[in-house]
Scaffold this motif. Structure first.
Motif, mmCIF file in Angstrom:
data_model
loop_
_atom_site.group_PDB
_atom_site.id
_atom_site.type_symbol
_atom_site.label_atom_id
_atom_site.label_comp_id
_atom_site.label_asym_id
_atom_site.label_seq_id
_atom_site.Cartn_x
_atom_site.Cartn_y
_atom_site.Cartn_z
ATOM 1 N N UNK B 73 -9.118 -10.570 6.630
ATOM 2 C CA UNK B 73 -9.718 -10.151 7.817
ATOM 3 C C UNK B 73 -9.334 -11.010 8.698
ATOM 4 N N UNK B 75 -5.228 -11.346 8.770
ATOM 5 C CA UNK B 75 -4.943 -10.535 9.252
ATOM 6 C C UNK B 75 -5.063 -8.790 9.592
ATOM 7 N N UNK B 76 -6.008 -8.461 9.771
ATOM 8 C CA UNK B 76 -6.844 -7.323 10.212
ATOM 9 C C UNK B 76 -6.878 -7.965 11.714
ATOM 10 N N UNK B 79 -3.978 -7.976 13.946
ATOM 11 C CA UNK B 79 -3.814 -6.618 14.111
ATOM 12 C C UNK B 79 -3.812 -5.959 15.413
ATOM 13 N N UNK B 80 -5.028 -5.682 15.325
ATOM 14 C CA UNK B 80 -6.293 -5.204 16.142
ATOM 15 C C UNK B 80 -6.053 -6.266 17.699
ATOM 16 N N UNK B 83 -2.325 -4.424 18.850
ATOM 17 C CA UNK B 83 -2.693 -3.160 19.769
ATOM 18 C C UNK B 83 -3.449 -2.825 20.609
ATOM 19 N N UNK B 102 4.277 -12.779 14.398
ATOM 20 C CA UNK B 102 4.345 -11.557 14.974
ATOM 21 C C UNK B 102 4.131 -12.155 16.573
#
Lengths: 364, 364
Positions: B73, B75-76, B79-80, B83, B102
């Motif tokens: 969750x 890592x998700x 990414x969100x 983005x 990142x």
């Protein structure tokens, strides 16, 4: 090719004891070196390999009581790998999704083998988010919960061809090998032994998480003249334990993504009686290398038909399909497809950018 | 400014129960909205905020028994956030190091508050690797294990100014508030009460991990007429519990990075008798808002000097230094320095690339 192997850091490569993923990474790495590739392993310092070892941390995390933050080490590993990315033609990750936000920026140089079960609700959002990242399954059945991500192929695990010799199966017992846990269903193995009247030897470890299950559900079943509980055994003893058995009983009750013990049995020429879950129908050829069954009754009948299975054929199938040499060649073919064709595979899902002649029919 | 707040997902923002980091993120987020900023919170769907809520997952992870993979969750979430990065002037992470591989690619737009203790061996390699990433400490003492990473400033935590009213301290008891655990040393609080003859009220929860410590070490000490064990109390009851106390006893034995309960006491006008560890000497002004002591003897003497502390002054210091409005203004100043000057701060450690006039003397 110049290949980076990125295993989990929980165990050394190969593991000192248990550790499925790290063991497969070891077999793959050594075989890639044998086949002439330049391989770098980003593992723990206590790993043993013919490849170049980039020691990310001193000790296997699971055996290091000082290690309290495993994620920190894996993020560190990821950064080390990415800093050295230009040294490699391909980076092969074995770390689930942890690297996706970073590796997905680089389109042509990485591939990820997913080693675990994928049917947990938590995993769907992250894999959907990264549906373009090229991933490899260890069985076709493993893909079921996430059919629409960028599966490049299935590559079955393999064992070194000379690791186990073919045995004669003359020990007159059924074998259960692995972990004592509810999804491995040792109770079914015991039931099969009692119903067929053939002795069962259980060589299995009991994890801390499964101690209660062992004490309450399994221990009461062990007090029977047909049942012998041996405990955990080392790799050295597996050859004899499996090779002398009439059959391996594999009565699982969960979507096993691969199941190494099935090919270990095959390597010793021992047929497998396995319940039809997960990868089982892909690994075992019903009537040839064992029997794929749906319930205890079918398993009991299968024991009666074991004489029809040729141990030599079991070994032949192992040598043909499940050696580490086969596994390594299959992976090299994927590496070449990914980095040799400028990442076309990576764009499989983005078909609108493709001209028709570049399209592949299917990779499955 | 357009600000993204990225909290951990273990609790909602604010947490339903305990949850230090998520509570501070809530205070900061609401105050930034009050101060006119456009804030987006990347939290759980059950969070409550005046900011824009980007619901990363449905429920707080710690309270969701279906959640078995917390890292997936986070890592998700990462990414969100990335983005959507172009929607923001600054991204404020509260998730330790998880995003470093990142976020470190983006030099001018992010800042990370480190909320935890940093004296674990596991953390040194990853923070050294990312020594350039701009980070904020919650006390100067928190930096000690990692002095050479890119500390931008210390920003102390704050509470909403109107959350607690000043009390009169007329309850004639000492208060212990928080968790029962070896590093919080409730045994010392009990010893101080017994030696001074002043009653002690203990409002504390017992985590599962600390049950054995509670049963073996603390429970035997509770059977005494001066000692009252209340158990865990909600935020509603803290105002009365703290405001009626003669003093808060904070006899810690670990490098506490901040210690919210000290400023909660100050907000209710209650002085703090605290052992000199971690942030304590930065939060408590010896002789003004309480006493910073080294041992039980000094703590006992401090109880005798409580009459010299003005409760009004404690409240004043709180209002001046430890409200969420102050915290938010301090963070906005950092945000502006980072994104307003094209990332000069980010390059502090890479001095060779700097012309002398661009150098800053020190940010500490």
């Amino acid at each position: 090719m110049r290949i980076a192997q990125v295993p989990p850091l929980y165990e050394s490569v190969p593991p000192k004891l248990y550790g499925g993923t790290e063991r497969v990474v070891s077999y793959l790495t050594e075989e890639l070196v044998n086949q002439g590739h330049g391989v770098t392993l980003f593992g723990t310092k206590d790993s043993i390999t013919k490849a170049n070892l980039y020691a990310v941390c001193d000790k296997a995390i699971r055996l290091n009581p000082d290690c309290r933050d495993a994620v920190a080490w894996h993020i560190y590993q990821l950064q080390v790998v990415m800093e050295n990315a230009n040294e490699f033609d391909i980076i092969h990750f074995h770390n689930d999704y942890l690297h996706f936000p970073l590796s997905s920026q680089d389109r042509y140089r990485h591939i990820t083998t997913l080693h675990g079960r994928l049917d947990l609700e938590d995993l769907e959002p992250i894999y959907k988010k990264f549906y373009q990242v090229p991933v490899v399954s260890i069985s076709n059945s493993q893909r079921k919960p996430l059919p629409h991500i960028n599966w490049i192929n299935t590559v079955y695990h393999g064992l070194p061809e000379t690791m186990y010799k073919c045995g004669d199966g003359k020990g007159n017992y059924l074998a259960f090998l692995g972990r004592i846990s509810p999804e491995k269903r040792p109770d079914r193995a015991i039931e099969i032994a009692k119903r067929t009247g053939i002795p069962l030897k259980i060589a299995a470890k009991v994890d801390k998480a499964d101690e209660e299950y062992f004490e309450k559900k399994i221990k009461p079943l062990l007090d029977h003249p047909l049942i012998e509980f041996i405990g955990e055994i080392s790799d050295d003893r597996k050859e004899e334990f499996l090779g002398n058995a009439l059959a391996l009983v594999f009565p699982i009750d969960w979507p096993e993504p691969f199941g190494m013990v099935m090919i270990e049995a095959m390597a010793t020429g021992t047929p497998v009686i396995a319940f039809k879950h997960g990868s089982v129908p892909e690994i075992i050829e019903h009537g040839k290398t064992g029997f794929v069954v749906n319930n205890i009754e079918q398993a009991v009948k299968a024991v009666g038909k074991l004489h029809s299975i040729s141990r030599a054929v079991c070994r032949e199938v192992f040598e043909h399909s499940f050696t580490s040499a086969v596994m390594a060649r299959n992976y090299v073919a994927l590496y070449e497809r990914i980095c040799g064709k400028e990442g076309k595979i990576f764009h499989l899902r983005a078909r609108s950018n493709w001209s028709p002649k570049e399209k592949y029919a299917s990779y499955d």
